[in-house]
Write an enzyme that holds these catalytic residues in place. Structure first.
Site, PDB file in Angstrom:
ATOM      1  N   TYR A   1       1.902   1.190   3.721  1.00 39.31           N
ATOM      2  CA  TYR A   1       2.440   2.249   2.860  1.00 39.31           C
ATOM      3  C   TYR A   1       3.917   2.540   3.132  1.00 39.31           C
ATOM      4  O   TYR A   1       4.392   3.648   2.888  1.00 39.31           O
ATOM      5  CB  TYR A   1       1.603   3.518   3.024  1.00 39.31           C
TER       6      TYR A   1
ATOM      7  N   PHE B   1       4.151  13.540   1.633  1.00 35.73           N
ATOM      8  CA  PHE B   1       2.727  13.275   1.847  1.00 35.73           C
ATOM      9  C   PHE B   1       2.463  12.101   2.788  1.00 35.73           C
ATOM     10  O   PHE B   1       1.312  11.769   3.063  1.00 35.73           O
ATOM     11  CB  PHE B   1       2.031  13.003   0.502  1.00 35.73           C
TER      12      PHE B   1
ATOM     13  N   ASN C   1      -8.893   9.198  -2.978  1.00 31.29           N
ATOM     14  CA  ASN C   1      -9.175   8.632  -4.297  1.00 31.29           C
ATOM     15  C   ASN C   1      -9.842   7.261  -4.252  1.00 31.29           C
ATOM     16  O   ASN C   1      -9.695   6.458  -5.153  1.00 31.29           O
ATOM     17  CB  ASN C   1      -7.908   8.610  -5.150  1.00 31.29           C
TER      18      ASN C   1
ATOM     19  N   HIS D   1      -7.452   1.481  -3.243  1.00 32.36           N
ATOM     20  CA  HIS D   1      -6.052   1.075  -3.371  1.00 32.36           C
ATOM     21  C   HIS D   1      -6.050  -0.330  -3.956  1.00 32.36           C
ATOM     22  O   HIS D   1      -6.897  -1.151  -3.609  1.00 32.36           O
ATOM     23  CB  HIS D   1      -5.384   1.047  -1.987  1.00 32.36           C
TER      24      HIS D   1
ATOM     25  N   GLU E   1       0.665  -7.428   0.860  1.00 32.22           N
ATOM     26  CA  GLU E   1      -0.499  -6.688   1.354  1.00 32.22           C
ATOM     27  C   GLU E   1      -1.612  -7.627   1.824  1.00 32.22           C
ATOM     28  O   GLU E   1      -2.253  -7.366   2.842  1.00 32.22           O
ATOM     29  CB  GLU E   1      -0.993  -5.725   0.277  1.00 32.22           C
TER      30      GLU E   1
END
Length: 145
Positions: A51, A59, A114, A117, A128
């Site tokens: 991230y 955040f 949520n 990803h 990633e």
């Protein structure tokens, strides 16, 4: 249509809530191949690498603490236009904005938890995938045997 690979990660809340099988099933029913899959408990350094684009945002620390709070399931998914189709399947980041029928629309409880990803570009997918799967080039050949 272009055959693509993308990175998908079921986040700690999805694992905790036992949604892994349901989510994987959605991708398979859509015709995607799961080329690689593993469950990991991410350390802080790996989470920050994943991230890094959010570093410095308000955040960021909350996001990192959440991601390292429990195991995640990482996958490489392959199929036609995988990056864009998977993004459509998962829905908007905020579940209030996610359409019913999308993974987040059906399962996400909040914007911060949520469920899932997915990479937002082919370039990001390569980066990633490389964080969690060391030799991405061999994965496709092994999966098709």
């Amino acid at each position: 249509m272009t055959l693509q690979r993308t990175f998908v990660m079921i986040k700690p809340d999805g694992v905790r809530r036992r949604l892994v099988g349901e989510i994987i099933s959605r991708f398979e029913k859509r015709g995607f191949n799961i080329l690689a899959l593993k469950m990991v408990h991410m350390d802080r350094a790996t989470a920050e690498r994943l991230y890094q684009e959010h570093k410095g945002k308000g955040f960021f620390n909350e996001l990192i603490n959440y991601i390292i709070s429990g195991p995640v399931v990482c996958m490489i998914i392959e199929g036609d236009d995988a990056v864009s189709v998977v993004r459509k399947m998962i829905g908007a980041t905020d579940p209030k904005e996610a359409s019913p029928g999308t993974i987040r629309g059906d399962y996400a409880l909040s914007k911060s938890e949520n469920v899932i990803h997915a990479s937002d570009s082919e370039e990001k997918a390569k980066t990633e995938m490389g964080i969690f799967f060391q030799d991405v080039t061999e994965i496709g050949a092994q999966a098709r045997m």
